[in-house]
Scaffold this motif. Sequence first.
Motif, PDB file in Angstrom:
ATOM      1  N   UNK A 298      16.720  32.158  -2.573  1.00 39.34           N
ATOM      2  CA  UNK A 298      15.776  32.466  -1.486  1.00 39.34           C
ATOM      3  C   UNK A 298      14.591  31.504  -1.518  1.00 39.34           C
ATOM      4  N   UNK A 299      14.104  31.195  -2.702  1.00 40.01           N
ATOM      5  CA  UNK A 299      13.007  30.243  -2.833  1.00 40.01           C
ATOM      6  C   UNK A 299      13.436  28.849  -2.374  1.00 40.01           C
ATOM      7  N   UNK A 300      14.648  28.455  -2.705  1.00 42.69           N
ATOM      8  CA  UNK A 300      15.140  27.142  -2.286  1.00 42.69           C
ATOM      9  C   UNK A 300      15.249  27.058  -0.772  1.00 42.69           C
ATOM     10  N   UNK A 301      15.623  28.162  -0.144  1.00 41.89           N
ATOM     11  CA  UNK A 301      15.759  28.184   1.312  1.00 41.89           C
ATOM     12  C   UNK A 301      14.465  28.610   2.006  1.00 41.89           C
ATOM     13  N   UNK A 302      13.396  28.729   1.224  1.00 34.84           N
ATOM     14  CA  UNK A 302      12.079  29.106   1.743  1.00 34.84           C
ATOM     15  C   UNK A 302      12.129  30.441   2.483  1.00 34.84           C
ATOM     16  N   UNK A 303      12.806  31.402   1.841  1.00 31.43           N
ATOM     17  CA  UNK A 303      12.894  32.770   2.361  1.00 31.43           C
ATOM     18  C   UNK A 303      12.151  33.711   1.421  1.00 31.43           C
ATOM     19  N   UNK A 304      11.605  34.766   1.970  1.00 33.97           N
ATOM     20  CA  UNK A 304      10.989  35.802   1.144  1.00 33.97           C
ATOM     21  C   UNK A 304      12.093  36.523   0.373  1.00 33.97           C
ATOM     22  N   UNK A 305      11.883  36.754  -0.904  1.00 33.12           N
ATOM     23  CA  UNK A 305      12.933  37.330  -1.746  1.00 33.12           C
ATOM     24  C   UNK A 305      13.027  38.836  -1.563  1.00 33.12           C
ATOM     25  N   UNK A 306      13.387  39.269  -0.345  1.00 34.52           N
ATOM     26  CA  UNK A 306      13.601  40.683  -0.064  1.00 34.52           C
ATOM     27  C   UNK A 306      15.048  41.043  -0.367  1.00 34.52           C
ATOM     28  N   UNK A 307      15.319  42.354  -0.401  1.00 37.00           N
ATOM     29  CA  UNK A 307      16.690  42.814  -0.658  1.00 37.00           C
ATOM     30  C   UNK A 307      17.645  42.275   0.404  1.00 37.00           C
TER      31      UNK A 307
END
Length: 523
Positions: A298-307
């Motif tokens: 998620x961090x690599x794809x610049x996404x918030x690490x939500x469920x």
Amino acid sequence: ILMVDEKGKNMKCLTFFLMLPETVKNRSKKSSKKANSSSSSSSKLPPVCYEIITLKTKKKKKMAADIFPRKKPANTNTTAVQQYHQQNLNNNNTIPAPNWQGLYPTIRERNAVMFNNDLMADVHFVVGPPGGTQRLPGHKYVLAVGSSVFHAMFYGELAEDKDEIRIPDVEPAAFLAMLKYIYCDEIDLAADTVLATLYAAKKYIVPHLARACVNFLETSLSAKNACVLLSQSCLFEEPDLTQRCWEVIDAQAELALKSEGFCDIDFQTLESILRRETLNAKEIVVFEAALNWAEVECQRQELTATIENKRKVLGKALYLIRIPTMALDDFANGAAQSGILTLNETNDIFLWYTAAKKPELQFLSKPRKGLVPQRCHRFQSCAYRSNQWRYRGRCDSIQFAVDKRVFIAGFGLYGSSCGSAEYSAKIELKRQGVILGQNLSKYFSDGSSNTFPVWFEYPVQIEPDTFYTASVILDGNELSYFGQEGMTEVQCGKVTVQFQCSSDSTNGTGVQGGQIPELIFYA
């Protein structure tokens, strides 16, 4: 003229036909008469020529490197040579000495002086990504001799005459390591740059350097870097390295899955690991590792690490985790409360554990096969006596070596010879005094002469052709069985194990008899 050296070797025969002075005068006449004069004189006088005939000798010719073995220069030149070597390490430095060639007796050493040196450089490379570039000098001839790619670049049909070449996809340190091999015939690898060097060697088709990189990686392979190297080995198409990675991942699966390197692998490698039938790990560990990977992805794809995002990046790989094969406690306290499963999935898996009529699941429900441990038994018989085998906190120890890489999972130990009893065992595995693995556990002996397994927390990687020390300190019933008629060498499947006595043994265990009758390992 016959030319011979002092020892009568390297003989050469030189035949000269000399011109007379009159002939020289005739050939220097005016141009109008020169043609006639030359034609007439050529018919009367022999041609001006010479011939060199080298006579063969029985002794083979020596190269400079054979005549002058590599050694330190004389004291008078030591300072100058060290200065030039230091200049090699710094970019864009030239050698000011007028006769530096005389300091080096072999072509190899003289060629090495040109490494990373602007002297006579006819091309420059700007290496590295934007913001981290380094300008390195090169010599087309040397590079073309060392690499077919450089040969095509500089001398091929589509060669471009450029003074500066940009290489943004190779790290400067890796490019320098490749140049050092081409110029100096030296392989200088480091753990933090070996993968980048392998990439450079593959790109410019320097196969011997690439092979050295693979050997370095195989030697330094461990559970911490096995998953990352698995991903890279597939990219570089190195099947031997890939197989070695799988051996480590299978045997030390839980360590590999918990390593930081696991979170750095690509999605394709993640899928291949989750599909692995021989993965020797609890399924709850596999599940937790997949969630850790999803968070980093998620961090690599610049996404918030939500469920929701974690499940999104996992995609269909989530169903490769064999959640129904977990222990019920692991599922109830772990996967069921993680939030990664839908409510229907959680209910269906609970029914799978408890109901007679089990629902259909998208998750695989067949347990992994894992690895079958092998046992190396070193005694031909065992016995017991009224005054043996006693412990009282003393150490039983034996040294062993194998001819192939294996993973020691534990030891097989003897138990009580006076009925059933419980033992506390502290097992330890060392190499040259350094502890590689240890564990404190208990095992129950039923009074028989069987061996009873005691396991390390994680299997310990054992390299071939090196002696390791296996030790155990037992606390329990003082009288137990002990082995006798010990063997110094045992063939166990495809692995040969050698045994020798250990100086750490203070309770009588040795090659011929004692405790630690079995090594339990994966191969």
